[in-house]
Write a protein that holds these residues in place. Structure first.
Motif, PDB file in Angstrom:
ATOM      1  N   ILE A  11       0.875  -1.195  -0.080  1.00 34.16           N
ATOM      2  CA  ILE A  11      -0.098  -0.034   0.029  1.00 34.16           C
ATOM      3  C   ILE A  11       0.702   1.201  -0.228  1.00 34.16           C
ATOM      4  CG2 ILE A  11      -1.821   1.382   1.307  1.00 34.16           C
ATOM      5  CD1 ILE A  11      -3.046  -1.306   2.404  1.00 34.16           C
ATOM      6  N   HIS A  16      -5.267   1.647   6.664  1.00 39.67           N
ATOM      7  CA  HIS A  16      -6.398   1.972   7.813  1.00 39.67           C
ATOM      8  C   HIS A  16      -7.104   2.963   7.429  1.00 39.67           C
ATOM      9  CE1 HIS A  16      -4.346  -0.583  10.725  1.00 39.67           C
ATOM     10  NE2 HIS A  16      -3.268  -0.116  10.224  1.00 39.67           N
ATOM     11  N   VAL A  19     -10.306   1.648   5.531  1.00 35.12           N
ATOM     12  CA  VAL A  19     -11.398   0.772   6.227  1.00 35.12           C
ATOM     13  C   VAL A  19     -12.435   1.654   6.475  1.00 35.12           C
ATOM     14  CG1 VAL A  19     -11.655  -0.684   8.133  1.00 35.12           C
ATOM     15  CG2 VAL A  19      -9.474  -0.883   6.936  1.00 35.12           C
ATOM     16  N   THR A 142     -13.065  -7.076   9.192  1.00 41.72           N
ATOM     17  CA  THR A 142     -13.467  -5.939   8.439  1.00 41.72           C
ATOM     18  C   THR A 142     -12.521  -5.541   7.521  1.00 41.72           C
ATOM     19  OG1 THR A 142     -12.529  -4.401   9.986  1.00 41.72           O
ATOM     20  CG2 THR A 142     -14.725  -5.079  10.425  1.00 41.72           C
ATOM     21  N   SER A 144     -10.743  -3.873   3.938  1.00 39.32           N
ATOM     22  CA  SER A 144     -11.527  -2.918   3.081  1.00 39.32           C
ATOM     23  C   SER A 144     -11.782  -3.457   1.715  1.00 39.32           C
ATOM     24  CB  SER A 144     -10.426  -1.790   3.092  1.00 39.32           C
ATOM     25  OG  SER A 144      -9.248  -2.164   2.460  1.00 39.32           O
ATOM     26  N   ASP A 147      -6.581  -5.205  -0.761  1.00 37.62           N
ATOM     27  CA  ASP A 147      -5.744  -6.338  -0.978  1.00 37.62           C
ATOM     28  C   ASP A 147      -6.229  -7.164  -2.209  1.00 37.62           C
ATOM     29  OD1 ASP A 147      -4.411  -5.395   1.096  1.00 37.62           O
ATOM     30  OD2 ASP A 147      -3.744  -7.440   1.884  1.00 37.62           O
ATOM     31  N   THR A 191      -2.939  -8.646  10.497  1.00 41.36           N
ATOM     32  CA  THR A 191      -3.430  -7.581  10.320  1.00 41.36           C
ATOM     33  C   THR A 191      -4.592  -7.384  11.215  1.00 41.36           C
ATOM     34  OG1 THR A 191      -3.108  -8.130   7.891  1.00 41.36           O
ATOM     35  CG2 THR A 191      -4.785  -6.587   8.344  1.00 41.36           C
ATOM     36  N   GLY A 275       0.843  -1.254   5.000  1.00 42.35           N
ATOM     37  CA  GLY A 275       0.025  -2.334   5.445  1.00 42.35           C
ATOM     38  C   GLY A 275      -0.447  -1.900   6.747  1.00 42.35           C
TER      39      GLY A 275
HETATM   40  O1  PMV Z   1      -1.171  -5.719   6.433  1.00 37.18           O
HETATM   41  P1  PMV Z   1      -1.952  -5.865   5.091  1.00 37.18           P
HETATM   42  O2  PMV Z   1      -1.235  -6.275   3.919  1.00 37.18           O
HETATM   43  O3  PMV Z   1      -3.204  -6.895   5.371  1.00 37.18           O
HETATM   44  O4  PMV Z   1      -2.656  -4.421   4.823  1.00 37.18           O
HETATM   45  C1  PMV Z   1      -3.909  -3.794   5.778  1.00 37.18           C
HETATM   46  C2  PMV Z   1      -4.276  -2.735   5.336  1.00 37.18           C
HETATM   47  C3  PMV Z   1      -5.366  -2.187   6.282  1.00 37.18           C
HETATM   48  O5  PMV Z   1      -5.890  -1.016   5.576  1.00 37.18           O
HETATM   49  C4  PMV Z   1      -4.722  -1.725   7.403  1.00 37.18           C
HETATM   50  C5  PMV Z   1      -6.450  -3.089   6.259  1.00 37.18           C
HETATM   51  C6  PMV Z   1      -7.501  -3.192   5.293  1.00 37.18           C
HETATM   52  O6  PMV Z   1      -8.394  -4.053   5.056  1.00 37.18           O
HETATM   53  O7  PMV Z   1      -7.345  -2.388   4.239  1.00 37.18           O
END
Ligand code: PMV
Length: 315
Positions: A11, A16, A19, A142, A144, A147, A191, A275
């Motif tokens: 990302i 965050h 979400v 939950t 978003s 991914d 996560t 992430g």
């Molecule tokens: O850590 P990762 O790759 O699962 O990324 C999570 C990204 C968040 O915005 C923290 C959660 C989401 O579901 O988007």
């Protein structure tokens, strides 16, 4: 026998806050992938999984609640397979798990693609993404949806969750290529833990967190404009601002902060966690001339793995 793969992801900005229905930008990592190989077996054992990288081996019959068992069951149903079927699904991945690089979505996508290939079915990225989203939900409550979307479409995306699907997904325009270095803290963090913690604090003080998410959204908009206009110079400070907000949201960690500081001191023009945080990876924007120095500085600061990637311009 059929093999399929799917990329990892990072990302670039907006985690965050995404979400909470703010926009975010995600990039696939074509060279770092998860693989699934499906072979036919015999003897009535049903669907069996073999994941040596995860140190796991299980059968769908013994563990029907496993998220990947459930994913395979839903995919088989989607493909119209109603009779018992004996399959061996071997899984491997170059992507470190629980590190913010999308290993869960990549493994799930590789499995769905391999099943589709083995059964001679065609699935478009939107269908794959929807199947994988269901599986991601079992991993972390939950999600978003960013991914599964970036991994299934395998191209840079601008993503904004809506209250109801379909969520907004747009291909991202990148006018000029740029270089990122990814540093892994080596700390594995599921996560759902930071995501759940942010939710608890947001419930206690929604106004405070909504304002932070709005500030993140503003950065995502500026990053999109900078990428579309080839203004890579503007990108570094924006990544630094996003990191400051992530610290205030409460998802950085001493190890991430140490790698981020080391990258900046060695000449990176911007750096942030990527992430979910509390561990996992950070990213640094670098001019190729300082990439070697930043790489070494990250290793010296304790990174367990350092990867260099060029984000290509989009057509
Ligand atoms: O850590 P990762 O790759 O699962 O990324 C999570 C990204 C968040 O915005 C923290 C959660 C989401 O579901 O988007």
């Amino acid at each position: 026998m059929s093999t399929a793969s799917a990329p990892g992801k990072i990302i670039l900005c907006g985690e965050h806050a995404v979400v909470y229905q703010r926009p975010a930008i995600a990039l696939p990592l074509a060279g770092i992938r998860a693989y699934a190989t499906i072979s036919r077996s015999r003897g009535g054992a049903g669907v069996c999984f073999d994941a040596p990288d995860l140190g796991r081996r299980w059968s769908m019959v013994a563990r029907p609640d496993d998220p990947l068992s459930e994913l395979a069951a839903i995919a088989l149903q989607r493909f119209g397979v109603t009779e018992p079927i004996d399959l061996r699904i071997a899984i491997s991945a170059d992507i470190p798990i629980a590190s913010g690089m999308g290993s869960g979505a990549a493994i799930a996508t590789a499995i769905v693609r391999a099943l589709a290939a083995e059964l001679g079915r065609a699935l478009d990225p939107a269908e794959i993404s929807a199947l994988v989203y269901d599986s991601e939900r079992r991993f972390h409550g939950t999600p978003s949806g960013i991914d599964n979307t970036v991994v299934a479409y395998e191209r840079p995306i601008w993503f904004q969750r809506r209250a109801e699907p379909p969520h907004q997904t747009e291909p991202l325009t990148i006018a000029t290529p740029f270089n990122l270095i990814i540093g892994d803290t080596g700390i594995r963090s599921a996560t759902r833990l930071p995501v759940g913690d942010v939710r608890r604090r947001w419930q206690e003080d929604p106004r405070h967190y909504e304002a932070l998410f709005d500030a993140v959204a503003d950065i995502a908009l500026q990053v999109r404009t900078a990428l579309a206009g080839g203004a890579i110079d503007a990108l570094g400070p924006l990544l630094n601002n996003n990191q400051e907000l992530l610290e205030r949201i409460g998802v950085s960690s001493p190890e991430l902060n140490r790698l981020i500081a080391a990258a900046r001191a060695a000449g990176a023009s911007g750096a942030k966690l990527s992430g979910a945080g509390w561990g996992g990876v950070m990213i640094a924007l670098v001019d190729p001339a300082v990439a070697g120095e930043v790489h070494n500085a990250l290793l010296a600061a304790g990174a367990t793995r350092v990867l260099e990637t060029v984000v290509s311009a989009t057509a």
